[in-house]
Design an enzyme around this catalytic site. Structure first.
Site, PDB file in Angstrom:
ATOM      1  N   GLU A 216       0.871  -1.164   0.000  1.00  0.00           N
ATOM      2  CA  GLU A 216       0.000   0.000   0.000  1.00  0.00           C
ATOM      3  C   GLU A 216       0.906   1.210   0.000  1.00  0.00           C
ATOM      4  O   GLU A 216       1.815   1.302   0.829  1.00  0.00           O
ATOM      5  CB  GLU A 216      -0.900   0.003   1.247  1.00  0.00           C
ATOM      6  CG  GLU A 216      -2.083   0.939   1.141  1.00  0.00           C
ATOM      7  CD  GLU A 216      -1.681   2.398   1.082  1.00  0.00           C
ATOM      8  OE1 GLU A 216      -2.363   3.166   0.393  1.00  0.00           O
ATOM      9  OE2 GLU A 216      -0.683   2.787   1.700  1.00  0.00           O
TER      10      GLU A 216
ATOM     11  N   CYS B 280      -5.767   4.771   5.306  1.00  0.00           N
ATOM     12  CA  CYS B 280      -5.456   3.525   4.612  1.00  0.00           C
ATOM     13  C   CYS B 280      -6.693   2.693   4.312  1.00  0.00           C
ATOM     14  O   CYS B 280      -7.496   2.434   5.205  1.00  0.00           O
ATOM     15  CB  CYS B 280      -4.482   2.690   5.414  1.00  0.00           C
ATOM     16  SG  CYS B 280      -3.985   1.224   4.500  1.00  0.00           S
TER      17      CYS B 280
ATOM     18  N   CYS C  99      -5.558  -1.523   5.277  1.00  0.00           N
ATOM     19  CA  CYS C  99      -5.845  -1.823   6.681  1.00  0.00           C
ATOM     20  C   CYS C  99      -6.984  -0.894   7.134  1.00  0.00           C
ATOM     21  O   CYS C  99      -6.869  -0.199   8.145  1.00  0.00           O
ATOM     22  CB  CYS C  99      -4.621  -1.676   7.558  1.00  0.00           C
ATOM     23  SG  CYS C  99      -3.643  -0.205   7.275  1.00  0.00           S
TER      24      CYS C  99
ATOM     25  N   HIS D  11      -7.391   2.700  11.740  1.00  0.00           N
ATOM     26  CA  HIS D  11      -7.255   4.093  12.166  1.00  0.00           C
ATOM     27  C   HIS D  11      -8.555   4.605  12.773  1.00  0.00           C
ATOM     28  O   HIS D  11      -8.538   5.454  13.660  1.00  0.00           O
ATOM     29  CB  HIS D  11      -6.799   4.969  10.998  1.00  0.00           C
ATOM     30  CG  HIS D  11      -5.383   4.706  10.597  1.00  0.00           C
ATOM     31  ND1 HIS D  11      -4.317   5.182  11.309  1.00  0.00           N
ATOM     32  CD2 HIS D  11      -4.860   3.972   9.590  1.00  0.00           C
ATOM     33  CE1 HIS D  11      -3.183   4.763  10.752  1.00  0.00           C
ATOM     34  NE2 HIS D  11      -3.490   4.032   9.707  1.00  0.00           N
TER      35      HIS D  11
ATOM     36  N   ARG E 241      -0.225  -4.437  10.608  1.00  0.00           N
ATOM     37  CA  ARG E 241       1.197  -4.189  10.374  1.00  0.00           C
ATOM     38  C   ARG E 241       1.961  -3.782  11.618  1.00  0.00           C
ATOM     39  O   ARG E 241       3.169  -3.555  11.555  1.00  0.00           O
ATOM     40  CB  ARG E 241       1.349  -3.126   9.286  1.00  0.00           C
ATOM     41  CG  ARG E 241       1.002  -3.663   7.928  1.00  0.00           C
ATOM     42  CD  ARG E 241       0.460  -2.609   6.986  1.00  0.00           C
ATOM     43  NE  ARG E 241      -0.044  -3.238   5.772  1.00  0.00           N
ATOM     44  CZ  ARG E 241      -1.269  -3.761   5.662  1.00  0.00           C
ATOM     45  NH1 ARG E 241      -2.119  -3.716   6.668  1.00  0.00           N
ATOM     46  NH2 ARG E 241      -1.657  -4.330   4.540  1.00  0.00           N
TER      47      ARG E 241
ATOM     48  N   SER F  77       4.112   1.476   9.956  1.00  0.00           N
ATOM     49  CA  SER F  77       5.121   1.575   8.901  1.00  0.00           C
ATOM     50  C   SER F  77       6.050   2.761   9.115  1.00  0.00           C
ATOM     51  O   SER F  77       7.115   2.822   8.494  1.00  0.00           O
ATOM     52  CB  SER F  77       4.467   1.613   7.514  1.00  0.00           C
ATOM     53  OG  SER F  77       3.793   0.388   7.283  1.00  0.00           O
TER      54      SER F  77
ATOM     55  N   CYS G  26       2.917  -0.344   4.365  1.00  0.00           N
ATOM     56  CA  CYS G  26       1.697   0.441   4.247  1.00  0.00           C
ATOM     57  C   CYS G  26       2.106   1.896   4.345  1.00  0.00           C
ATOM     58  O   CYS G  26       2.118   2.466   5.430  1.00  0.00           O
ATOM     59  CB  CYS G  26       0.739   0.048   5.362  1.00  0.00           C
ATOM     60  SG  CYS G  26      -0.924   0.543   5.023  1.00  0.00           S
TER      61      CYS G  26
ATOM     62  N   CYS H   2      -0.105   5.097   5.247  1.00  0.00           N
ATOM     63  CA  CYS H   2      -0.243   5.206   6.698  1.00  0.00           C
ATOM     64  C   CYS H   2       0.945   5.943   7.300  1.00  0.00           C
ATOM     65  O   CYS H   2       0.814   6.750   8.211  1.00  0.00           O
ATOM     66  CB  CYS H   2      -0.289   3.822   7.341  1.00  0.00           C
ATOM     67  SG  CYS H   2      -1.856   2.995   7.172  1.00  0.00           S
TER      68      CYS H   2
END
Lengths: 366, 571
Positions: free
Chosen positions: B14, B61, B64, B68, B483, B506, B550, B553
């Site tokens: 991502e 994101c 995922c 959030h 993640r 990330s 990701c 993010c």
């Protein structure tokens, strides 16, 4: 194209699907598109006789929710067709190649199929500084312009590519812009929503493939096929609105009965989308059905249209009915509650009966 | 003389990630990880209604999705001291589990598998042998010779067409691919099956949250109501639907994902000694069984492991301002005054793009080279993600964790050290998915029991009205995204967001080096990785993908005018 003569129908047969399954697929797509049986025959004919179209799917300022939605497309064969049939030559989310090899895939299609490929864009384009989004060392803006130049048509997936979405919300720090603000002189289809419904995305692809034309668009560039009805008008909770039955607080007694979410801030009255008809994830539910008001994600600038949980005071185009505030007031009066509610409900009921009766009659005749 | 190679775009992730690596004598001797896109969501959040923040941050994101939103509603609830009803916690847990199951399966098959599975080699497979093999590793019904024969034919037609679509220009035939053709064919079969399957499990989000991607969340609970005597609410039909989806997911995970993982791993055991990188691991923990406040009763425990020492778990305190600091030594930002690392409480975000003017060939890695900041725990670089969660669970002495880890090590006949590797990371993701599948049924049964006992509450109204809020409050919402460790910090002033800050998995893993030159997880894990062919650096993808990057993010900070932004981040 290397296999001009090979049709989708042939491919499907090659994969072991029967003619019957193929027609079933056409029927399903027809149902999504709201076509009569003659239209379904047209889809079948088109898919039997048209050859593959290369797709270049570019990613800029995005969250990949459009790609994720796309792979949720529900009718079993659609995923197979999207993977095989449309020759998805570039998509950073799924492609095996990376780096130089990925760039090669992009350039191969841009040169071999100039003027033939469809460009699909996920994400907005930052315009305040080229350093805000680079891929392979090139800016998003440069890449978009280069890839758009040879595209037959452009599909702008989701709210980011259609109107900038969350990063374009006030104060739009990166100068995020929609595709149509950066590219001119190409047909652009804005498939709105954050993300768009999976079956809507698949439906747009089928429309392009089957009818070899851009779907009719509204003044904001959205396919009328999927964006000409307000969520409010297609919401199954609408009769509650008309009857003045509202959720006053999340999980109150009215919420537990599934009353109208207008007072909780529902944007359904201002939002054009298919949520109430097609629903989400193969028709399982949609936001209002699961108790949350529509936040209006298929409209430009919906992020800046006031706090989500503040209800709209009134809105145009609503005919004889009162606004919810006024209806709510009537219902709230201790005396006459029953009468007012009943009167309104009865009217709605009658109109619904008439509509249902008419529809059934038409069904029998056809 | 070393050679610099560039991988940009890193695909099957991502977001937008670039990796530059120095190669000498067939091995990576140095590496640089760069996030190349920025959006500026925290700036946009300022001045808005805190109850809306989940929707904005959820759009960080879409892969995922939900994570959030969850961190956001928790941060607001923490700030306003809101305790949500048990059913809301259970429904959030079920959505969490559904997200993990979908995300990890999609990662394994669609983002990671092509690093290990050679699609073209599958054409050489013998369908009868493939069938025999498939039936020895699993009781999954789609395993007949005819099934694999049809698939092989279909694949052959596809390859012969010359239009390879997403499989074009892959690293097919690379010497680092080790699987027999039959295993490759099973991999291709399950790639396609998983693509069909993944759209089912997310329907749990649709049932409770109305849609997926980006289902709806709510400060104070969940938006759906429970009413077993009403068609317009979560009722017996909806609950039966959820149970059915969980059952199907568990079957797929136990009969397809885990067997495939354990069938592929033995051919790549050398990757149990490659890609280990850092030796420190952080997990915030998640999946409360007795309310969010009761951290000791999370399914995933909270804690830190230093120097791969599994004999002790060090606590991490989300409110201790001494523990976390962010460096911008190599990021496109400036700090006013002292430019050293700052605790997020005193953090600033001033944009300063100093990278090369696009188009460019190489980054100037002697100066700032990424849109990611560099978070540190007491000055240490930390790895976050499935491996960290499994290690913290294991080192905390949780039997469930020990059981699956021991089972995997025994099955593969590898020592515990093999966990600290690219293979270990990929295996940990599978093992935790197995645990989560089991836990999801526990959560579902608890929800059913509550409803049976007459508790149908899903939301608390107590602090919904902003007039009930204090003037100045702040909160932090912690979660474990697929993640890794994720946290949102919020400051609410006069009913509005004064400041909002995210530090995401990330960012921990993919950040550039800090002011002391310490590498973060991606960069460190690449050191020593063998590269058979610098023109086709498949090995880089293996290790980077093992983290499941990701990047949208990870990058989110930006103040266009370069003005002081007193975002609040606390630990």
């Amino acid at each position: 194209m290397s296999e001009k003569d090979k049709t989708l129908y042939q491919e499907i047969r090659d994969k072991g699907y029967s003619r019957r399954e193929f027609m079933k697929f056409c029927g399903m797509m027809g149902a999504i598109l709201g076509l009569q049986s003659t239209g379904i025959a047209q889809i079948a004919k088109a898919l039997e006789t048209k050859s593959r179209i290369p797709i270049l799917w570019m990613h800029f300022q995005e969250c990949t929710c459009c790609s994720e939605s796309f792979i949720r497309s529900s009718h079993p064969i659609v995923a197979d067709i999207i993977l095989d049939k449309v020759s998805l030559d570039y998509t950073e989310t799924l492609m095996a190649a990376a780096g130089h090899q990925a760039e090669k895939s992009l350039h191969d299609t841009m040169t071999k199929h100039a003027g033939e490929y469809i460009l699909m864009v996920e994400g907005s384009i930052p315009t305040k500084n080229d350093g805000y989004c680079t891929i392979g060392g090139k800016s998003a803006r440069q890449i978009l312009k280069e890839v758009a130049a040879g595209a037959k048509a452009i599909v702008a997936w989701g709210n980011c590519a259609s109107s900038g979405c969350v990063q374009a919300a006030n104060p739009n720090p990166t100068g995020a812009k929609a595709v149509h603000e950066v590219i001119h002189g190409k047909p652009i289809i804005n498939v709105q929503g954050c993300p768009p419904i999976a079956e809507v995305m698949a439906g747009v692809v089928v429309h392009l493939l089957a009818f070899e034309r851009i779907p009719q668009l509204d003044k904001l560039g959205r396919p009328k096929e999927f964006y000409s009805r307000r969520v409010h008008d297609t919401c199954y909770r609408r009769p509650n609105y008309d009857a003045g039955l509202f959720v006053e607080s999340f999980d109150d007694e009215n919420a537990k009965k599934g009353y109208c979410l207008y007072k909780m801030g529902c944007r359904g009255p201002n939002t054009y989308n298919s949520c109430g008809v097609i629903k989400w994830n193969n028709g399982v539910s949609f936001p209002n059905q699961s108790g949350h008001p529509c936040i209006g994600c298929s409209e430009a600038n919906f992020w800046d249209n006031g706090p989500f949980y503040k209800h709209l005071q009134s809105f145009p185009g609503f005919g004889v009915e009162k606004t919810a505030d006024k209806i709510g007031l009537i219902v709230g009066l201790a005396t006459g509650v029953g009468i007012a509610t009943h009167a309104i409900s009865t009217n709605i009921l009658k109109r619904r009966e008439i509509a249902v009766g008419k529809a059934e009659l038409e069904e029998k005749e056809s | 003389m070393s050679k610099r190679i560039v991988v940009d775009p890193v695909t099957r992730i991502e977001g937008h990630l670039r990796v530059e690596a120095e190669i000498k004598d067939g091995k990576i001797v140095d590496a640089f990880s760069s996030g190349t896109m920025v959006r500026g969501l925290e700036i946009i959040l300022k001045g808005r209604d805190p109850r809306d923040a989940w929707a904005f941050t959820e759009r960080v994101c879409g892969v995922c999705t939900t994570v959030h939103a969850l961190a956001s509603v928790r941060s607001v609830e923490n700030a306003l001291d809101i305790k949500i009803p048990p059913n809301a916690e259970l429904i959030r847990n079920l959505m969490f589990c559904a997200q993990y199951m979908q995300d990890h399966v999609v990662h394994f098959y669609h983002l990671h598998a092509l690093d290990w599975v050679d699609v073209v080699s599958a054409l050489k497979a013998d369908p009868a042998e493939t069938s025999k093999l498939a039936q020895t590793i699993s009781k999954w019904p789609k395993s007949s010779p005819g099934y694999f024969s049809d698939l092989k034919k279909r694949l052959a037609k596809f390859v012969e067409s010359g239009q390879l679509g997403i499989f074009a220009n892959g690293y097919w035939g690379h010497s680092a691919y080790k699987l027999p053709s039959e295993v490759n064919l099973i991999g291709v079969a399950h790639y396609l099956e998983a693509l069909e399957w993944q759209k089912e499990i997310v329907k749990i989000h649709t049932i409770f949250g109305g849609k997926n991607p980006h289902p709806n969340y709510l400060v104070g609970g969940v938006p759906c109501s429970v009413n077993i005597n009403e068609v317009n609410a979560i009722n017996s039909e909806r609950l039966a639907y959820v149970a059915d989806l969980l059952k199907g997911a568990t079957e797929f995970i136990e009969q397809v994902y885990i067997p495939d993982l354990m069938a592929i791993a033995p051919y790549y055991l050398d990757w149990g000694g490659i890609g280990g990188g850092l030796s420190n691991y952080l997990s915030y923990g998640d999946l409360p069984v007795n309310g969010y406040a009761d951290v000791d009763n999370y399914k995933f425990p909270r804690g830190i492991i230093m120097n791969r020492d599994l004999s002790k778990v060090i606590p991490v305190d989300a409110t201790d301002s001494e523990q976390i600091q962010e460096s911008i030594a190599n990021s496109y930002y400036t700090y006013e005054g002292d430019s050293g690392p700052k605790h997020p409480w005193e953090g600033q975000t001033n944009l300063n793009y100093t990278g090369p003017k696009p188009p460019y060939d190489y980054l100037d890695v002697d100066q700032q080279y990424s849109w990611l900041k560099t978070p540190r725990w007491k000055g240490n670089a930390m790895e976050v993600g499935p491996l960290s969660r499994m290690l913290v669970g294991y080192a905390s002495g949780r039997e469930e964790f020990k059981e699956v880890v021991h089972w995997a090590l025994k099955t593969l006949d590898v020592p515990v050290e093999a966990l600290f590797s690219t293979l270990g990371r990929t295996a940990a993701r599978g093992l935790e998915t197995k645990l989560i599948a089991g836990w999801s049924m526990e959560f579902f049964n608890s929800l059913m029991a509550n409803i049976k006992n007459g508790d149908d509450r899903t939301f608390t109204k107590e602090r919904w009205d902003p007039s009930s809020w204090p003037t100045d409050v702040k909160g932090v919402g912690l979660t474990e995204a697929p993640r890794g460790a994720l946290a949102h910090w919020i400051v609410i002033k006069d009913k509005l967001i004064e400041n909002y800050q995210l530090v995401v998995p990330s960012t921990w893993n993919a950040s550039p080096r800090d002011e002391k030159g310490q590498r973060s997880a991606y960069e460190e894990s690449l050191i020593g990785t063998p590269i058979a062919d610098p023109e086709n650096p498949l090995e880089i993808l293996r290790t980077i993908h093992s983290f499941d990057p990701c990047i949208a993010c990870a990058v989110h900070l930006y103040d266009e005018k370069g003005s002081y932004v007193h975002q609040i981040q606390t630990f």
